[in-house]
Design a protein around this motif. Structure first.
Motif, PDB file in Angstrom:
ATOM      1  N   ASN A 156       0.822  -1.208   0.000  1.00 23.70           N
ATOM      2  CA  ASN A 156       0.000   0.000   0.000  1.00 23.70           C
ATOM      3  C   ASN A 156       0.857   1.261   0.000  1.00 23.70           C
ATOM      4  O   ASN A 156       0.488   2.277  -0.611  1.00 23.70           O
ATOM      5  CB  ASN A 156      -0.935   0.001   1.210  1.00 23.70           C
ATOM      6  N   LEU A 157       2.011   1.219   0.663  1.00 25.17           N
ATOM      7  CA  LEU A 157       2.911   2.365   0.655  1.00 25.17           C
ATOM      8  C   LEU A 157       3.432   2.620  -0.755  1.00 25.17           C
ATOM      9  O   LEU A 157       3.503   3.779  -1.208  1.00 25.17           O
ATOM     10  CB  LEU A 157       4.075   2.118   1.617  1.00 25.17           C
ATOM     11  N   TYR A 158       3.787   1.565  -1.461  1.00 23.39           N
ATOM     12  CA  TYR A 158       4.249   1.713  -2.838  1.00 23.39           C
ATOM     13  C   TYR A 158       3.156   2.321  -3.719  1.00 23.39           C
ATOM     14  O   TYR A 158       3.425   3.219  -4.536  1.00 23.39           O
ATOM     15  CB  TYR A 158       4.671   0.355  -3.402  1.00 23.39           C
ATOM     16  N   ARG A 159       1.933   1.847  -3.558  1.00 22.47           N
ATOM     17  CA  ARG A 159       0.825   2.367  -4.369  1.00 22.47           C
ATOM     18  C   ARG A 159       0.582   3.839  -4.083  1.00 22.47           C
ATOM     19  O   ARG A 159       0.240   4.603  -4.987  1.00 22.47           O
ATOM     20  CB  ARG A 159      -0.442   1.552  -4.099  1.00 22.47           C
ATOM     21  N   LEU A 161       2.928   6.024  -3.066  1.00 20.61           N
ATOM     22  CA  LEU A 161       4.040   6.762  -3.666  1.00 20.61           C
ATOM     23  C   LEU A 161       3.896   6.848  -5.187  1.00 20.61           C
ATOM     24  O   LEU A 161       4.310   7.842  -5.801  1.00 20.61           O
ATOM     25  CB  LEU A 161       5.368   6.101  -3.296  1.00 20.61           C
ATOM     26  N   LYS A 162       3.306   5.822  -5.771  1.00 21.14           N
ATOM     27  CA  LYS A 162       3.151   5.791  -7.223  1.00 21.14           C
ATOM     28  C   LYS A 162       1.962   6.613  -7.692  1.00 21.14           C
ATOM     29  O   LYS A 162       2.060   7.388  -8.662  1.00 21.14           O
ATOM     30  CB  LYS A 162       2.993   4.344  -7.696  1.00 21.14           C
ATOM     31  N   ASN A 163       0.821   6.473  -7.003  1.00 15.09           N
ATOM     32  CA  ASN A 163      -0.426   7.076  -7.481  1.00 15.09           C
ATOM     33  C   ASN A 163      -0.943   8.214  -6.604  1.00 15.09           C
ATOM     34  O   ASN A 163      -1.948   8.840  -6.939  1.00 15.09           O
ATOM     35  CB  ASN A 163      -1.516   6.001  -7.586  1.00 15.09           C
ATOM     36  N   ARG A 164      -0.305   8.429  -5.456  1.00 13.94           N
ATOM     37  CA  ARG A 164      -0.751   9.458  -4.505  1.00 13.94           C
ATOM     38  C   ARG A 164      -2.190   9.220  -4.054  1.00 13.94           C
ATOM     39  O   ARG A 164      -2.962  10.167  -3.871  1.00 13.94           O
ATOM     40  CB  ARG A 164      -0.610  10.859  -5.101  1.00 13.94           C
ATOM     41  N   ASP A 165      -2.529   7.941  -3.855  1.00 16.40           N
ATOM     42  CA  ASP A 165      -3.855   7.572  -3.373  1.00 16.40           C
ATOM     43  C   ASP A 165      -3.852   7.651  -1.849  1.00 16.40           C
ATOM     44  O   ASP A 165      -3.178   6.867  -1.177  1.00 16.40           O
ATOM     45  CB  ASP A 165      -4.204   6.156  -3.841  1.00 16.40           C
ATOM     46  N   ALA A 166      -4.620   8.601  -1.291  1.00 15.77           N
ATOM     47  CA  ALA A 166      -4.619   8.819   0.151  1.00 15.77           C
ATOM     48  C   ALA A 166      -5.095   7.591   0.916  1.00 15.77           C
ATOM     49  O   ALA A 166      -4.631   7.318   2.030  1.00 15.77           O
ATOM     50  CB  ALA A 166      -5.484  10.024   0.494  1.00 15.77           C
ATOM     51  N   GLN A 167      -6.020   6.829   0.329  1.00 10.60           N
ATOM     52  CA  GLN A 167      -6.530   5.636   1.001  1.00 10.60           C
ATOM     53  C   GLN A 167      -5.435   4.583   1.152  1.00 10.60           C
ATOM     54  O   GLN A 167      -5.365   3.891   2.169  1.00 10.60           O
ATOM     55  CB  GLN A 167      -7.707   5.054   0.222  1.00 10.60           C
ATOM     56  N   CYS A 168      -4.571   4.487   0.155  1.00 12.99           N
ATOM     57  CA  CYS A 168      -3.452   3.537   0.236  1.00 12.99           C
ATOM     58  C   CYS A 168      -2.504   3.911   1.366  1.00 12.99           C
ATOM     59  O   CYS A 168      -1.998   3.039   2.077  1.00 12.99           O
ATOM     60  CB  CYS A 168      -2.701   3.491  -1.093  1.00 12.99           C
ATOM     61  N   LEU A 169      -2.272   5.218   1.538  1.00 14.74           N
ATOM     62  CA  LEU A 169      -1.421   5.668   2.632  1.00 14.74           C
ATOM     63  C   LEU A 169      -2.065   5.336   3.971  1.00 14.74           C
ATOM     64  O   LEU A 169      -1.383   4.857   4.900  1.00 14.74           O
ATOM     65  CB  LEU A 169      -1.174   7.171   2.530  1.00 14.74           C
ATOM     66  N   ASN A 171      -4.218   2.922   4.587  1.00 10.25           N
ATOM     67  CA  ASN A 171      -4.123   1.472   4.781  1.00 10.25           C
ATOM     68  C   ASN A 171      -2.725   1.064   5.230  1.00 10.25           C
ATOM     69  O   ASN A 171      -2.555   0.239   6.137  1.00 10.25           O
ATOM     70  CB  ASN A 171      -4.479   0.743   3.483  1.00 10.25           C
ATOM     71  N   SER A 172      -1.715   1.651   4.579  1.00 10.64           N
ATOM     72  CA  SER A 172      -0.336   1.311   4.909  1.00 10.64           C
ATOM     73  C   SER A 172      -0.017   1.647   6.360  1.00 10.64           C
ATOM     74  O   SER A 172       0.565   0.831   7.091  1.00 10.64           O
ATOM     75  CB  SER A 172       0.616   2.069   3.979  1.00 10.64           C
ATOM     76  N   LEU A 173      -0.412   2.834   6.802  1.00  8.94           N
ATOM     77  CA  LEU A 173      -0.125   3.255   8.168  1.00  8.94           C
ATOM     78  C   LEU A 173      -0.851   2.370   9.180  1.00  8.94           C
ATOM     79  O   LEU A 173      -0.305   2.069  10.253  1.00  8.94           O
ATOM     80  CB  LEU A 173      -0.535   4.715   8.356  1.00  8.94           C
ATOM     81  N   GLN A 174      -2.059   1.932   8.854  1.00  7.94           N
ATOM     82  CA  GLN A 174      -2.794   1.062   9.764  1.00  7.94           C
ATOM     83  C   GLN A 174      -2.121  -0.303   9.885  1.00  7.94           C
ATOM     84  O   GLN A 174      -2.013  -0.860  10.988  1.00  7.94           O
ATOM     85  CB  GLN A 174      -4.243   0.916   9.301  1.00  7.94           C
TER      86      GLN A 174
END
Length: 224
Positions: A156-159, A161-169, A171-174
């Protein structure tokens, strides 16, 4: 607007269960014969090592928690099937009660001769937990092991960084947060086990009791 998200899938319960998971892994490793009762990969590897060396007694020692984990999955599915549509209590609450019963009993069993039995009980408990609590805010995760969470967090962190999708960030932090609390649980479990011995397992019951009470008081919890 009416809240429909289940309490069992919230981030709060995720980190509480992760603390319990880390605690139990440290407990069984430190004072119950160096067995990782949560994730069975280590036990399976050690089983293979002892089978290769024809050390049948040691091999059997690691077979038992593996079988207990399998039994726990079966029992969890049975509880869900039998109590899925009960309105008085959610089936996951029953799972937590079974966990509490097993861990309280484990704390009364002395170190040494009963270690194998305790490892079987904790493996059983961890199987119940990992099977009953598999979602966090709609995402798959685990509270008794970290490999899958680490993969999902980094993916999710990679996604992001690649797409700037706030939801992915988010998810990654959780996911990373759950891993951090697993480590905290392991650290606390290590410290208390070294100072309290067999009885330290009772401290982990506080986290499970908090999970039970949170689900009990959450009026929006629905059966699935």
């Amino acid at each position: 607007m009416k809240q429909t998200k289940q309490m069992s899938e919230t981030h709060l319960l995720g980190i509480l269960l992760a603390v319990v998971g880390g605690f139990l892994d440290a407990y069984t490793y430190i004072c119950r014969g160096h067995v990782f009762a949560n994730a069975q990969t280590g036990n399976i590897v050690l089983l293979g090592v002892h089978l290769t060396n024809q050390n049948w007694g040691k091999a059997f020692y690691y077979v038992l928690p593996i079988l207990a984990f399998v039994l726990g999955i079966f029992v969890c599915e049975m509880i869900q099937s039998l109590f899925k549509w009960k309105e008085s209590i959610h089936w996951r609450q029953l799972v937590v009660l079974v966990e509490l019963f097993c861990l309280i009993l484990a704390g009364f069993l002395p170190l040494g001769k009963t270690d194998t039995l305790v490892n079987v009980m904790v493996s059983f408990v961890c199987a119940l937990q990992v099977e009953a609590f598999r979602k966090m805010n709609g995402n798959s995760y685990a509270t008794t092991m970290c490999t899958g969470n680490l993969r999902s967090a980094t993916e999710n962190l990679y996604r992001y960084l690649k797409n700037r999708d706030a939801q992915c960030l988010k998810n990654s932090l959780q996911y990373y947060n759950v891993i951090v609390f697993f480590i905290i649980g392991a650290a606390v479990g290590s410290y208390l086990t070294l100072h309290m011995g067999a009885n330290a397992v009772w401290v982990s019951c506080i986290g499970l009791l908090a999970v039970f009470l949170a689900m009990f008081h959450h009026k929006q919890e629905k059966t699935i």
